[in-house]
Design an enzyme around this catalytic site. Structure first.
Site, PDB file in Angstrom:
ATOM      1  N   CYS A 157      21.990  41.169  56.852  1.00 17.24           N
ATOM      2  CA  CYS A 157      22.910  40.118  57.289  1.00 17.24           C
ATOM      3  C   CYS A 157      23.217  39.183  56.121  1.00 17.24           C
ATOM      4  O   CYS A 157      22.303  38.758  55.399  1.00 17.24           O
ATOM      5  CB  CYS A 157      22.282  39.327  58.434  1.00 17.24           C
ATOM      6  SG  CYS A 157      23.260  37.901  58.947  1.00 17.24           S
ATOM      7  N   GLU A 187      11.950  39.592  58.051  1.00 15.77           N
ATOM      8  CA  GLU A 187      12.861  38.763  57.255  1.00 15.77           C
ATOM      9  C   GLU A 187      12.093  37.849  56.304  1.00 15.77           C
ATOM     10  O   GLU A 187      12.470  37.697  55.137  1.00 15.77           O
ATOM     11  CB  GLU A 187      13.754  37.926  58.168  1.00 15.77           C
ATOM     12  CG  GLU A 187      14.756  37.086  57.391  1.00 15.77           C
ATOM     13  CD  GLU A 187      15.552  36.139  58.272  1.00 15.77           C
ATOM     14  OE1 GLU A 187      15.897  35.045  57.784  1.00 15.77           O
ATOM     15  OE2 GLU A 187      15.829  36.483  59.441  1.00 15.77           O
ATOM     16  N   THR A 250      16.037  32.863  59.289  1.00 15.69           N
ATOM     17  CA  THR A 250      17.282  32.393  59.914  1.00 15.69           C
ATOM     18  C   THR A 250      17.211  32.288  61.426  1.00 15.69           C
ATOM     19  O   THR A 250      18.068  31.648  62.037  1.00 15.69           O
ATOM     20  CB  THR A 250      18.449  33.326  59.542  1.00 15.69           C
ATOM     21  OG1 THR A 250      18.151  34.665  59.980  1.00 15.69           O
ATOM     22  CG2 THR A 250      18.700  33.324  58.048  1.00 15.69           C
ATOM     23  N   CYS A 288      21.321  29.774  60.220  1.00 15.59           N
ATOM     24  CA  CYS A 288      22.348  30.737  60.618  1.00 15.59           C
ATOM     25  C   CYS A 288      23.229  30.150  61.712  1.00 15.59           C
ATOM     26  O   CYS A 288      22.737  29.604  62.707  1.00 15.59           O
ATOM     27  CB  CYS A 288      21.652  32.008  61.103  1.00 15.59           C
ATOM     28  SG  CYS A 288      22.698  33.132  62.025  1.00 15.59           S
ATOM     29  N   SER A 317      11.460  39.694  68.951  1.00 25.28           N
ATOM     30  CA  SER A 317      12.653  39.000  68.463  1.00 25.28           C
ATOM     31  C   SER A 317      12.385  37.505  68.391  1.00 25.28           C
ATOM     32  O   SER A 317      12.185  36.846  69.414  1.00 25.28           O
ATOM     33  CB  SER A 317      13.844  39.275  69.389  1.00 25.28           C
ATOM     34  OG  SER A 317      14.909  38.381  69.129  1.00 25.28           O
ATOM     35  N   SER A 318      12.406  36.973  67.185  1.00 29.69           N
ATOM     36  CA  SER A 318      12.119  35.550  66.999  1.00 29.69           C
ATOM     37  C   SER A 318      13.162  34.674  67.672  1.00 29.69           C
ATOM     38  O   SER A 318      12.830  33.707  68.362  1.00 29.69           O
ATOM     39  CB  SER A 318      12.055  35.233  65.497  1.00 29.69           C
ATOM     40  OG  SER A 318      11.858  33.859  65.277  1.00 29.69           O
ATOM     41  N   SER A 380      20.189  40.211  69.220  1.00 30.40           N
ATOM     42  CA  SER A 380      20.076  41.666  69.081  1.00 30.40           C
ATOM     43  C   SER A 380      20.249  42.401  70.403  1.00 30.40           C
ATOM     44  O   SER A 380      19.970  43.594  70.486  1.00 30.40           O
ATOM     45  CB  SER A 380      18.707  42.027  68.475  1.00 30.40           C
ATOM     46  OG  SER A 380      18.582  41.505  67.172  1.00 30.40           O
TER      47      SER A 380
END
Length: 399
Positions: A157, A187, A250, A288, A317-318, A380
């Site tokens: 990204c 990430e 992000t 982000c 998923s954060s 996501s």
């Protein structure tokens, strides 16, 4: 290692691609069938509301696939179309969504195996095609793949790349990067690989601990023990906390990232004074837009009178977890699920993951009588998954 020079060299390689293959139209139908939803489009057009008998659904006004995720998934599909018979790998989950990753497996995309927390690249050979996921990859992984003669398709990204540029700026000017993130998140691992000296802080509490140490209120041995796995090799808190720049994963909670930035600015101002602040602190802006939009929409949604909330997204998923935190902080009965299959219509039960706890199943999921349900999903999560959740809620409301 000069990571900036390496990136520049890699980007000019004939075996590197970060722009796709011009096959968007060829994969558009497959993407639409797998991930898009007519029902969700209708609900959006109706002010993000759906009424079905006793069921009243409120959708967050920003949810689901962000631009960076759409781009990464589309590039992965294009890659298989462009390389129909080549051996195709991906260094990690393309995004944190189980159904999307399962679709890639069905397309014969192999995931780099992990043994005891370490990726095993031994099966990757020259000429193989390797996709870097939306979270990015460490500079060491990129270097290995480049030296091995692989074709690299980089779906990182652009917002993540922006953070890499930020920590490289810190390194160039001999600032330590304070990274607000989860130390084992893909990430953050990638971002720290581009940094020079760095320290990862999970939350405001850890940031306050570091700030207190900077101002002389801490124990060196305790500090080193606490952050042993969250800092660059050889990190010395007495030497490496004099010049700080802040960056972030992000997908962290926007408000907390901003507060951490303000905390360290105040700390360095207190220690060094206003005339020397710029020599000891670098301001930042690596939040982000998509993360911010989804969190803002969630804050608006939880202001409405809701009986319960469903948050859809990968358990790892954060950004989805932070959406769940917002609902829980407001005292709303909220359920984090990764797939629609977690809802069992026959028993009116739901298998979900509470914050900082293991999966559990709860009965009497949808209450009797009129019910107002808020729904959001992480960046996501495809619209098709949200549609399937709503369809199950509609079935439950009819029972």
């Amino acid at each position: 290692m000069d990571t900036h020079a390496f990136k520049r060299s890699l980007h000019h390689s004939e075996r590197y691609n970060r722009r796709g293959f011009g096959r968007a139209e060829e994969v558009a139908e497959s993407l639409e069938q797998a991930y898009q939803s007519g029902l969700i489009g209708t609900i959006r057009d109706n002010g993000y509301r759906l009424e079905h008998g006793r069921l009243n659904v409120r959708l967050a006004e920003a949810f689901g696939f962000c631009w960076g995720v759409e781009r990464a998934v589309a590039m992965a599909y294009e890659t298989r179309k462009h390389y129909p018979s080549e051996r195709l790998w991906i260094t990690n989950e393309i995004i944190h969504n189980p159904s999307v990753n399962d679709h890639l497996r069905e397309m014969d995309v192999q995931f780099i195996p992990v043994e005891q927390g370490v990726k095993d690249f031994s099966g990757v050979t020259s000429g193989d095609v390797v996709i870097l996921p939306a979270f990015g990859a460490t500079v060491q992984e990129m270097q290995l793949l480049n030296e091995r003669g692989c074709h690299i398709v980089d779906t990182t990204c652009p917002w993540v790349s922006k953070v890499w540029n930020t920590v490289e700026k810190h390194k160039k000017h001999t600032f330590t990067s304070i990274i607000h993130g989860k130390v084992k998140h893909e990430e953050t691992l990638a971002t720290s690989s581009f940094a020079g000296t760095y320290l990862v802080v999970l939350d405001l509490e850890e940031a306050q601990y570091v700030a207190d140490y900077i101002l002389g209120n801490g124990d060196r041995e305790d500090f080193i023990k606490r952050f042993a796995k969250a800092c660059s090799p050889g990190f010395d808190p007495d030497r490496d906390l004099e010049r700080l720049g802040v960056a972030n994963q992000t997908t962290m909670l926007k408000s907390e990232t901003e507060e951490i930035g303000r905390l360290f600015e105040r700390t360095m101002l207190s220690k060094y004074g206003p005339t020397q602040l710029n020599d000891h602190f670098l301001a930042f802006n690596t939040i982000c837009d998509a993360t911010q939009e989804r969190q803002d929409a969630m804050f608006s949604l939880v202001d409405e009178p809701l009986d319960l909330m469903v948050v859809i997204g990968g358990f790892n998923s954060s950004n989805t977890t932070h959406l769940q935190e917002i609902a829980v902080s407001r005292g709303i009965r909220s359920f984090h699920i990764d797939t629609p299959e977690r809802i069992d219509v026959g028993s009116n039960s739901i298998e979900h993951k509470p914050l900082a706890a293991d999966l559990c199943r709860e009965g009497d999921f949808l209450p009797e009588g009129p019910v107002r349900v808020g729904i959001t999903s992480g960046a996501s999560t495809p619209d098709r998954a949200v549609e399937e959740v709503i369809e199950k809620l509609m079935q439950l409301s009819e029972n």
